[in-house]
Scaffold this motif. Structure first.
Motif, short mmCIF file in Angstrom:
data_model
loop_
_atom_site.label_atom_id
_atom_site.label_comp_id
_atom_site.label_asym_id
_atom_site.label_seq_id
_atom_site.Cartn_x
_atom_site.Cartn_y
_atom_site.Cartn_z
N ILE A 1 0.82 -1.21 0.00
CA ILE A 1 0.00 0.00 0.00
C ILE A 1 0.86 1.26 0.00
CG2 ILE A 1 -1.68 1.33 1.36
CD1 ILE A 1 -2.70 -1.39 2.43
N LEU A 2 1.91 1.25 0.82
CA LEU A 2 2.76 2.43 1.01
C LEU A 2 4.18 2.16 0.56
CD1 LEU A 2 1.65 3.39 4.64
CD2 LEU A 2 0.68 4.20 2.48
N ASP A 3 4.85 3.20 0.09
CA ASP A 3 6.26 3.11 -0.27
C ASP A 3 7.06 3.37 1.01
OD1 ASP A 3 8.84 3.39 -1.19
OD2 ASP A 3 8.30 4.69 -2.87
N LEU A 4 7.26 2.30 1.79
CA LEU A 4 7.86 2.44 3.11
C LEU A 4 9.29 2.95 3.05
CD1 LEU A 4 6.42 -0.73 4.87
CD2 LEU A 4 5.61 1.62 5.00
N ASN A 5 10.04 2.56 2.05
CA ASN A 5 11.42 3.02 1.91
C ASN A 5 11.46 4.54 1.74
OD1 ASN A 5 14.28 2.75 1.62
ND2 ASN A 5 14.02 2.88 -0.60
N GLY B 1 4.00 8.95 -0.88
CA GLY B 1 4.26 7.56 -0.55
C GLY B 1 3.10 6.60 -0.70
N LEU B 2 2.08 6.99 -1.47
CA LEU B 2 0.92 6.11 -1.69
C LEU B 2 1.22 5.18 -2.87
CD1 LEU B 2 -1.92 8.67 -1.05
CD2 LEU B 2 -1.45 6.61 0.30
N LYS B 3 1.85 4.09 -2.57
CA LYS B 3 2.39 3.18 -3.59
C LYS B 3 1.32 2.51 -4.45
CE LYS B 3 5.35 -0.95 -3.68
NZ LYS B 3 6.14 -1.80 -2.76
N HIS C 1 -1.57 10.93 -14.96
CA HIS C 1 -0.16 11.31 -14.79
C HIS C 1 0.00 12.26 -13.60
CE1 HIS C 1 3.96 12.28 -15.86
NE2 HIS C 1 3.63 13.56 -15.79
N LYS C 2 -0.87 13.26 -13.51
CA LYS C 2 -0.82 14.20 -12.39
C LYS C 2 -1.05 13.48 -11.06
CE LYS C 2 -2.91 17.86 -15.10
NZ LYS C 2 -4.13 18.68 -15.21
N PHE C 3 -2.05 12.62 -11.06
CA PHE C 3 -2.40 11.91 -9.84
C PHE C 3 -1.27 10.97 -9.42
CE2 PHE C 3 -4.84 8.52 -7.56
CZ PHE C 3 -5.21 9.29 -6.48
N LYS C 4 -0.64 10.34 -10.39
CA LYS C 4 0.49 9.45 -10.10
C LYS C 4 1.58 10.21 -9.37
CE LYS C 4 3.79 9.03 -12.73
NZ LYS C 4 4.78 8.96 -13.76
N GLY C 5 1.93 11.39 -9.88
CA GLY C 5 2.97 12.19 -9.24
C GLY C 5 2.60 12.63 -7.84
N ALA D 1 -11.58 2.74 -5.33
CA ALA D 1 -11.82 1.86 -4.18
C ALA D 1 -10.80 2.05 -3.07
CB ALA D 1 -11.83 0.40 -4.65
N TYR D 2 -9.55 2.29 -3.43
CA TYR D 2 -8.48 2.27 -2.43
C TYR D 2 -7.96 3.64 -2.01
CZ TYR D 2 -8.12 -2.76 -3.02
OH TYR D 2 -8.39 -4.10 -3.05
N ALA D 3 -8.24 4.68 -2.73
CA ALA D 3 -7.62 5.98 -2.44
C ALA D 3 -7.83 6.41 -0.99
CB ALA D 3 -8.13 7.05 -3.41
N SER D 4 -9.05 6.44 -0.52
CA SER D 4 -9.32 6.89 0.85
C SER D 4 -8.76 5.94 1.89
CB SER D 4 -10.82 7.08 1.06
OG SER D 4 -11.28 8.15 0.28
N LYS D 5 -8.90 4.64 1.65
CA LYS D 5 -8.39 3.65 2.60
C LYS D 5 -6.87 3.73 2.71
CE LYS D 5 -12.06 0.43 1.37
NZ LYS D 5 -12.38 -0.74 0.56
N ASP D 6 -6.21 3.84 1.55
CA ASP D 6 -4.75 3.91 1.56
C ASP D 6 -4.27 5.20 2.22
OD1 ASP D 6 -4.99 1.53 0.21
OD2 ASP D 6 -3.90 2.19 -1.57
N LEU D 7 -4.97 6.28 1.98
CA LEU D 7 -4.63 7.55 2.61
C LEU D 7 -4.75 7.44 4.12
CD1 LEU D 7 -3.83 10.51 2.16
CD2 LEU D 7 -6.27 11.03 2.09
N GLN D 8 -5.79 6.77 4.60
CA GLN D 8 -5.96 6.59 6.03
C GLN D 8 -4.81 5.75 6.61
OE1 GLN D 8 -8.15 8.19 7.95
NE2 GLN D 8 -7.07 7.30 9.68
N GLN D 9 -4.40 4.72 5.90
CA GLN D 9 -3.26 3.91 6.35
C GLN D 9 -1.99 4.76 6.42
OE1 GLN D 9 -2.95 0.73 7.42
NE2 GLN D 9 -5.16 0.56 7.34
N LEU D 10 -1.81 5.62 5.43
CA LEU D 10 -0.64 6.51 5.41
C LEU D 10 -0.65 7.44 6.62
CD1 LEU D 10 1.86 7.80 4.11
CD2 LEU D 10 0.30 9.13 2.68
#
Length: 121
Positions: free
Chosen positions: A9-13, A72-74, A62-66, A104-113
């Motif tokens: 989910i996250l780019d921990l490095n 760190g939202l991998k 492309h914008k969203f990816k950056g 589906a995952y944007a909000s959940k992943d953001l909460q994890q971050l």
């Protein structure tokens, strides 16, 4: 959450490097800004998809990816990476599913971050 699941989910490095360099609290401020902008980013992707506007969809991806990568939202960054390349062979078959995964995952992943950074602050 198991570390291996969090790593998908996250780019921990990258997050560890950011936390060492600027501190988790400072990074969390960037994440809060991203959180405020995320509905617009995702809304632009969905609108472009609904309008069958491939060029805009790829550009917005492309914008969203950056933006996702910068905090760190991998997982959602990886889906946006796929979505931005409209010239790729599998794009026509995959783009709707990739967008669904982002939605589906944007909000959940953001909460994890946020929880991850709060534990580091």
């Amino acid at each position: 959450m198991a570390a291996t699941e969090l790593e998908s989910i996250l780019d921990l490095n990258t997050l560890e490097q950011y936390c060492s360099a600027i501190g988790a609290g400072t990074l969390l401020k960037s994440v809060v800004l991203f959180e405020q902008l995320m509905p617009e980013y995702v809304g632009n992707l969905v609108s472009a998809q609904e309008a069958n506007d491939k060029d805009t969809l790829c550009s917005e991806a492309h914008k969203f990816k950056g933006a996702a990568g910068s905090v760190g939202l991998k997982r959602i960054q990886q889906y946006a990476q796929l979505l931005q390349h409209g010239e790729e062979a599998g794009w026509e078959q995959g783009h709707a599913a990739w967008l669904s995964e982002i939605v589906a995952y944007a909000s959940k992943d953001l909460q994890q971050l946020k929880e991850y950074l709060e534990s580091k602050a």
